[in-house]
Design a protein around this motif. Sequence first.
Motif, PDB file in Angstrom:
ATOM      1  N   ALA A 182       0.743  -1.103  -0.332  1.00 53.65           N
ATOM      2  CA  ALA A 182       0.324   0.069  -0.247  1.00 53.65           C
ATOM      3  C   ALA A 182       1.379   1.624  -0.578  1.00 53.65           C
ATOM      4  CB  ALA A 182      -0.671  -0.234   1.375  1.00 53.65           C
ATOM      5  N   PRO A 183       2.292   1.218   0.605  1.00 54.57           N
ATOM      6  CA  PRO A 183       2.490   2.015   1.196  1.00 54.57           C
ATOM      7  C   PRO A 183       3.212   2.663  -0.482  1.00 54.57           C
ATOM      8  CG  PRO A 183       2.919   1.573   3.316  1.00 54.57           C
ATOM      9  CD  PRO A 183       2.066   0.622   2.280  1.00 54.57           C
ATOM     10  N   VAL A 184       3.579   1.730  -1.112  1.00 44.34           N
ATOM     11  CA  VAL A 184       4.647   1.803  -2.364  1.00 44.34           C
ATOM     12  C   VAL A 184       3.836   2.534  -3.338  1.00 44.34           C
ATOM     13  CG1 VAL A 184       5.909   0.669  -3.378  1.00 44.34           C
ATOM     14  CG2 VAL A 184       6.160   0.048  -1.655  1.00 44.34           C
ATOM     15  N   PHE A 185       2.219   1.475  -3.368  1.00 43.10           N
ATOM     16  CA  PHE A 185       1.168   2.166  -4.405  1.00 43.10           C
ATOM     17  C   PHE A 185       1.072   3.414  -4.481  1.00 43.10           C
ATOM     18  CE2 PHE A 185      -2.920   2.653  -5.850  1.00 43.10           C
ATOM     19  CZ  PHE A 185      -2.581   2.502  -7.353  1.00 43.10           C
ATOM     20  N   ILE A 186       0.717   3.964  -3.202  1.00 38.25           N
ATOM     21  CA  ILE A 186       0.142   5.344  -2.699  1.00 38.25           C
ATOM     22  C   ILE A 186       1.080   6.303  -3.313  1.00 38.25           C
ATOM     23  CG2 ILE A 186      -0.114   7.330  -1.075  1.00 38.25           C
ATOM     24  CD1 ILE A 186      -1.449   5.009   0.757  1.00 38.25           C
TER      25      ILE A 186
END
Length: 477
Positions: free
Chosen positions: A339-343
């Motif tokens: 999730a943090p990588v995607f955002i």
Amino acid sequence: MSLLSPLYLLGLLAIALPFILHRFSHHEPPQQSFPSTRFLEPTKPPATSKRKLKYWLLFLVRSLFLLALCMLFTQPFWHQDEDAQRASRQTLLIVDTSFSMQSGERWANAQSAIAEALDEVADGSAVQLYSYGNQLTQLTELTSDKGLVGNAAASLSAGFGHADYGQLMRRLNKIAAEASRPVQAVFITDAQRSSLPERVNSLLANRLQSFDIKTVGGGTDTNYFLAAQALSKDSVHLRASVTVGASASNQQAQVTKNIVLTINGNEVASRAVSLTPGEVKSVDFDQIPLPVGEQLTLQVAFAQGDDMPADDTVRVPVQGLSPVTVAMAAIDSKPPEQAPVFISTALESNGAASVDDLSSSLDSEARHAIVFAEFSNTAELPASVLEYVQSGGNALVIQNARGTSASSDDNAGSGLALIDQAHPLALGQISWFDLRFHDTQFLNTQVEDTALLALDTGTPVLIERRTENSGSLLMLN
């Protein structure tokens, strides 16, 4: 009982045909060889012969067949008094909650039309309430309690959806096909021409016994709307591209609208644009001087609004300035690793933002933050998030999934039924209708919360909480 075509009763005369065939048919007796007739005494032939009806079963079958064929053509039907007919039907009450219903007195007139429609439903008759914005949404079960339906209708409000009458008729036709009794539908709407389908035959719903349209008015036929983008390549001047349009209506007169651009409350440009109903124009503003500041917001508005003010003003950030710093935190929650990588990848791809590393607290000086948290009630948000927003920060709080899987009866998922098309996030420019949401938990909202996106089950997906003199708070389910 009555006959729709009584002249076909003359066909009953054909029943005489099998009677004649059976009564007067002549059968020669079989001849038998006899050696000699000289030993037989002569007899006098009878003056009359008695004929009897033979093959009664065959005669009866033929007669009944002709009788049934004759009655088939006459089309008999049984009378019911009007109250009995109404009580035996299922009534669907559909209320148009699309964006155009916000115009003028249309929604107030719609509430009056709902009360009239319920009065016309026979006592004891089954009625069911639906709303229709982007999708048909069931609000009550089939019930004979008109008071319950009236209370549910009183809590309705016009949203930001765009109605498609063709889609509505297809859905109603399916409901009528699956019903166990005749279905009549009552549709309360402002009958927008822009909501008509491209093909007229899409409006066919032959499964409905009746379809009644109650048209409401009370506002101007033309709605004027805005959309805008702002870009600066040198941090000194601004170029704004504004789309201004007018909805289609029966009016043909051209109207001049004044567009005003402001930054930080100061007017920086204006222009008059002439529009005819159904027309959309793009207007560009070049070389607008920018005030000093890292994060600027451009407001574009009509000098004089219309009956639907929700889309008369838009606020957009000025892109191309220094990258916006975005904090990212997980408070009492551990998001999925991806999730943090995607955002970060999504926000930093065009150079407009710089995302900090994931932390466990909101102690960043950035004005914008993305927060992962677990909550089932919007009143349960972490105190640090609320303090961050009240101090002027803008936060997007993402409800962290609890690892539950979709149930077997959720295979079809749910679609969106509410889309705030007038919001500055430009949610209306995204095609949502191909998306399905699975295992989405219901969130209890507060009075100050506004659902920007909601499913056809009523579950909110994106919620905004607006606070005066502070930052903005968005909650993603």
